[in-house]
Design a protein around this motif. Structure first.
Motif, PDB file in Angstrom:
ATOM      1  N   ALA A   1       0.647  -1.230   0.039  1.00 17.93           N
ATOM      2  CA  ALA A   1      -0.143  -0.023   0.057  1.00 17.93           C
ATOM      3  C   ALA A   1       0.847   1.328  -0.096  1.00 17.93           C
ATOM      4  O   ALA A   1       0.716   2.213  -0.799  1.00 17.93           O
ATOM      5  CB  ALA A   1      -0.942  -0.310   1.270  1.00 17.93           C
ATOM      6  N   TYR A   2       1.900   1.143   0.751  1.00 17.51           N
ATOM      7  CA  TYR A   2       2.976   2.278   0.997  1.00 17.51           C
ATOM      8  C   TYR A   2       3.434   2.773  -0.724  1.00 17.51           C
ATOM      9  O   TYR A   2       3.512   4.000  -1.143  1.00 17.51           O
ATOM     10  CB  TYR A   2       3.968   2.234   1.920  1.00 17.51           C
ATOM     11  N   VAL A   3       4.040   1.689  -1.118  1.00 23.67           N
ATOM     12  CA  VAL A   3       4.619   1.798  -2.562  1.00 23.67           C
ATOM     13  C   VAL A   3       3.256   2.032  -3.496  1.00 23.67           C
ATOM     14  O   VAL A   3       3.966   2.954  -4.574  1.00 23.67           O
ATOM     15  CB  VAL A   3       5.229   0.494  -3.003  1.00 23.67           C
ATOM     16  N   LEU A   4       2.454   1.886  -3.593  1.00 23.93           N
ATOM     17  CA  LEU A   4       1.268   2.223  -4.325  1.00 23.93           C
ATOM     18  C   LEU A   4       0.936   3.747  -4.129  1.00 23.93           C
ATOM     19  O   LEU A   4       0.683   4.480  -5.263  1.00 23.93           O
ATOM     20  CB  LEU A   4      -0.059   1.467  -4.170  1.00 23.93           C
ATOM     21  N   LEU A   5       1.041   4.086  -2.990  1.00 24.43           N
ATOM     22  CA  LEU A   5       0.777   5.517  -2.605  1.00 24.43           C
ATOM     23  C   LEU A   5       2.005   6.414  -2.636  1.00 24.43           C
ATOM     24  O   LEU A   5       1.666   7.846  -2.824  1.00 24.43           O
ATOM     25  CB  LEU A   5      -0.137   5.730  -1.330  1.00 24.43           C
ATOM     26  N   ALA A   6       2.990   5.850  -2.788  1.00 23.04           N
ATOM     27  CA  ALA A   6       4.130   6.781  -2.473  1.00 23.04           C
ATOM     28  C   ALA A   6       4.377   7.867  -3.854  1.00 23.04           C
ATOM     29  O   ALA A   6       4.821   8.964  -3.719  1.00 23.04           O
ATOM     30  CB  ALA A   6       5.658   5.969  -2.515  1.00 23.04           C
TER      31      ALA A   6
ATOM     32  N   ALA B   1       3.493  20.548  -2.941  1.00 17.53           N
ATOM     33  CA  ALA B   1       2.754  21.682  -2.365  1.00 17.53           C
ATOM     34  C   ALA B   1       2.537  21.704  -0.818  1.00 17.53           C
ATOM     35  O   ALA B   1       2.386  22.654   0.004  1.00 17.53           O
ATOM     36  CB  ALA B   1       1.282  21.238  -2.999  1.00 17.53           C
ATOM     37  N   ASP B   2       2.660  20.549  -0.077  1.00 18.16           N
ATOM     38  CA  ASP B   2       2.552  20.462   1.431  1.00 18.16           C
ATOM     39  C   ASP B   2       3.940  20.193   2.275  1.00 18.16           C
ATOM     40  O   ASP B   2       3.929  20.101   3.395  1.00 18.16           O
ATOM     41  CB  ASP B   2       1.536  19.349   1.766  1.00 18.16           C
ATOM     42  N   GLY B   3       5.093  20.294   1.818  1.00 18.13           N
ATOM     43  CA  GLY B   3       6.250  20.263   2.251  1.00 18.13           C
ATOM     44  C   GLY B   3       6.554  18.832   2.841  1.00 18.13           C
ATOM     45  O   GLY B   3       7.446  18.789   3.708  1.00 18.13           O
ATOM     46  N   GLY B   4       5.891  17.709   2.348  1.00 19.30           N
ATOM     47  CA  GLY B   4       5.974  16.422   2.626  1.00 19.30           C
ATOM     48  C   GLY B   4       5.365  15.901   3.911  1.00 19.30           C
ATOM     49  O   GLY B   4       5.437  14.985   4.253  1.00 19.30           O
ATOM     50  N   ARG B   5       4.287  16.615   4.318  1.00 20.33           N
ATOM     51  CA  ARG B   5       3.390  16.293   5.345  1.00 20.33           C
ATOM     52  C   ARG B   5       2.756  14.906   5.080  1.00 20.33           C
ATOM     53  O   ARG B   5       2.681  13.977   5.898  1.00 20.33           O
ATOM     54  CB  ARG B   5       2.463  17.347   5.674  1.00 20.33           C
ATOM     55  N   VAL B   6       2.308  14.698   3.781  1.00 20.68           N
ATOM     56  CA  VAL B   6       1.546  13.546   3.535  1.00 20.68           C
ATOM     57  C   VAL B   6       2.384  12.135   3.637  1.00 20.68           C
ATOM     58  O   VAL B   6       2.238  11.186   4.059  1.00 20.68           O
ATOM     59  CB  VAL B   6       1.120  13.473   1.981  1.00 20.68           C
ATOM     60  N   GLN B   7       3.944  12.405   2.884  1.00 18.33           N
ATOM     61  CA  GLN B   7       4.603  11.464   2.991  1.00 18.33           C
ATOM     62  C   GLN B   7       4.988  11.039   4.641  1.00 18.33           C
ATOM     63  O   GLN B   7       5.319   9.823   4.872  1.00 18.33           O
ATOM     64  CB  GLN B   7       5.946  11.714   2.435  1.00 18.33           C
ATOM     65  N   ARG B   8       5.265  12.065   5.421  1.00 16.77           N
ATOM     66  CA  ARG B   8       5.649  11.836   6.705  1.00 16.77           C
ATOM     67  C   ARG B   8       4.400  10.702   7.435  1.00 16.77           C
ATOM     68  O   ARG B   8       4.533   9.892   8.026  1.00 16.77           O
ATOM     69  CB  ARG B   8       5.801  12.879   7.532  1.00 16.77           C
ATOM     70  N   ARG B   9       3.235  11.259   7.022  1.00 13.23           N
ATOM     71  CA  ARG B   9       2.223  10.713   7.759  1.00 13.23           C
ATOM     72  C   ARG B   9       2.032   9.059   7.123  1.00 13.23           C
ATOM     73  O   ARG B   9       1.750   8.283   7.613  1.00 13.23           O
ATOM     74  CB  ARG B   9       0.799  11.195   7.575  1.00 13.23           C
ATOM     75  N   LEU B  10       2.142   8.984   5.715  1.00 13.03           N
ATOM     76  CA  LEU B  10       2.225   7.669   5.044  1.00 13.03           C
ATOM     77  C   LEU B  10       3.228   6.934   5.579  1.00 13.03           C
ATOM     78  O   LEU B  10       2.810   5.786   5.843  1.00 13.03           O
ATOM     79  CB  LEU B  10       2.380   8.242   3.530  1.00 13.03           C
ATOM     80  N   ALA B  11       4.464   7.262   5.775  1.00 14.44           N
ATOM     81  CA  ALA B  11       5.604   6.280   6.176  1.00 14.44           C
ATOM     82  C   ALA B  11       5.156   5.978   7.668  1.00 14.44           C
ATOM     83  O   ALA B  11       5.502   4.957   8.242  1.00 14.44           O
ATOM     84  CB  ALA B  11       6.845   7.151   6.045  1.00 14.44           C
TER      85      ALA B  11
ATOM     86  N   PRO C   1      11.496   9.480  -8.421  1.00  9.92           N
ATOM     87  CA  PRO C   1      11.995   8.357  -9.369  1.00  9.92           C
ATOM     88  C   PRO C   1      11.840   6.929  -8.914  1.00  9.92           C
ATOM     89  O   PRO C   1      11.374   5.928  -9.290  1.00  9.92           O
ATOM     90  CB  PRO C   1      13.341   8.855  -9.852  1.00  9.92           C
ATOM     91  N   LEU C   2      12.492   6.827  -7.435  1.00 13.55           N
ATOM     92  CA  LEU C   2      12.461   5.592  -7.060  1.00 13.55           C
ATOM     93  C   LEU C   2      11.123   5.191  -6.639  1.00 13.55           C
ATOM     94  O   LEU C   2      10.796   3.791  -6.738  1.00 13.55           O
ATOM     95  CB  LEU C   2      13.092   5.731  -5.507  1.00 13.55           C
ATOM     96  N   ALA C   3      10.135   5.950  -6.182  1.00 14.37           N
ATOM     97  CA  ALA C   3       8.697   5.507  -6.136  1.00 14.37           C
ATOM     98  C   ALA C   3       7.985   5.025  -7.359  1.00 14.37           C
ATOM     99  O   ALA C   3       7.349   3.965  -7.387  1.00 14.37           O
ATOM    100  CB  ALA C   3       7.815   6.741  -5.590  1.00 14.37           C
ATOM    101  N   LEU C   4       8.432   5.517  -8.658  1.00 15.86           N
ATOM    102  CA  LEU C   4       7.832   4.968  -9.822  1.00 15.86           C
ATOM    103  C   LEU C   4       8.464   3.645 -10.037  1.00 15.86           C
ATOM    104  O   LEU C   4       7.943   2.770 -10.588  1.00 15.86           O
ATOM    105  CB  LEU C   4       8.089   6.033 -11.039  1.00 15.86           C
ATOM    106  N   VAL C   5       9.852   3.655  -9.869  1.00 18.76           N
ATOM    107  CA  VAL C   5      10.384   2.326 -10.166  1.00 18.76           C
ATOM    108  C   VAL C   5       9.978   1.311  -9.291  1.00 18.76           C
ATOM    109  O   VAL C   5       9.922  -0.051  -9.738  1.00 18.76           O
ATOM    110  CB  VAL C   5      11.920   2.463 -10.115  1.00 18.76           C
ATOM    111  N   SER C   6       9.809   1.646  -8.037  1.00 22.08           N
ATOM    112  CA  SER C   6       9.273   0.698  -7.224  1.00 22.08           C
ATOM    113  C   SER C   6       7.938   0.224  -7.497  1.00 22.08           C
ATOM    114  O   SER C   6       7.535  -1.141  -7.192  1.00 22.08           O
ATOM    115  CB  SER C   6       9.231   1.525  -5.569  1.00 22.08           C
ATOM    116  N   LEU C   7       7.024   1.222  -8.138  1.00 23.97           N
ATOM    117  CA  LEU C   7       5.845   0.687  -8.349  1.00 23.97           C
ATOM    118  C   LEU C   7       5.759  -0.143  -9.461  1.00 23.97           C
ATOM    119  O   LEU C   7       5.041  -1.211  -9.633  1.00 23.97           O
ATOM    120  CB  LEU C   7       4.941   1.931  -8.832  1.00 23.97           C
TER     121      LEU C   7
END
Length: 153
Positions: free
Chosen positions: A27-32, A41-51, A71-77
């Motif tokens: 789920a993390y890799v799908l949403l990353a 736009a949000d300064g990484g707030r969503v990424q911090r919460r997601l992780a 780029p890592l997120a796309l390759v991981s996907l």
């Protein structure tokens, strides 16, 4: 006790694909990728919460780190999409004919009987990747955490 002698690694490795961990990491890799784009736009707030929610790791993710992980997120996907599709298509080998991927099984690996082809693909393709995917996901999400930076506080 070392990691190799702890009960979770040595006695429970066969249970790993059936625990919540690989599915949270999936789920993390799908949403990353979405979180990486939103980080601008949000300064990484969503990424911090997601992780934090899916990986149980605090990360420093800011704008720059958020964009750097894209780029890592796309390759991981792509990697996890391919890996999980191998599991599904090999364990569910007979379904291939329903989705137009069928063909002659007389010359397929495990042939010439349909049961032999299905057994071969299920064991060597499906089960192999079912047990490899949690390890692949651990490696990919560890790279994500490394790029985003661990939170020490």
């Amino acid at each position: 006790m070392t990691a190799l002698t702890s009960g979770s690694l040595m006695t429970g490795w066969w249970r790993t694909p059936f625990t919540a961990e690989p599915w949270r990491r999936t789920a993390y890799v799908l949403l990353a990728p979405v979180a990486a784009v939103v980080a601008v736009a949000d300064g990484g707030r969503v990424q911090r919460r997601l992780a934090g929610a899916l990986l149980g790791r605090g990360v420093r993710a800011g704008r720059l780190r958020g964009v750097a992980v894209l780029p890592l997120a796309l390759v991981s996907l792509v990697i996890i999409g391919y890996g999980w599709s191998l599991v599904a298509l090999n364990l569910g080998y007979p379904v291939r004919w329903l989705i137009g991927m069928g063909g002659s099984y007389e010359h397929a690996w495990g042939g010439p009987t349909f049961a032999g082809v299905w057994a071969f693909h299920a064991v060597f393709g499906g089960l192999t990747f079912l047990y490899l995917m949690p390890w692949i996901l651990r490696g990919l999400t560890a790279l994500h955490v490394r790029v985003l930076g661990r939170w020490h506080g």
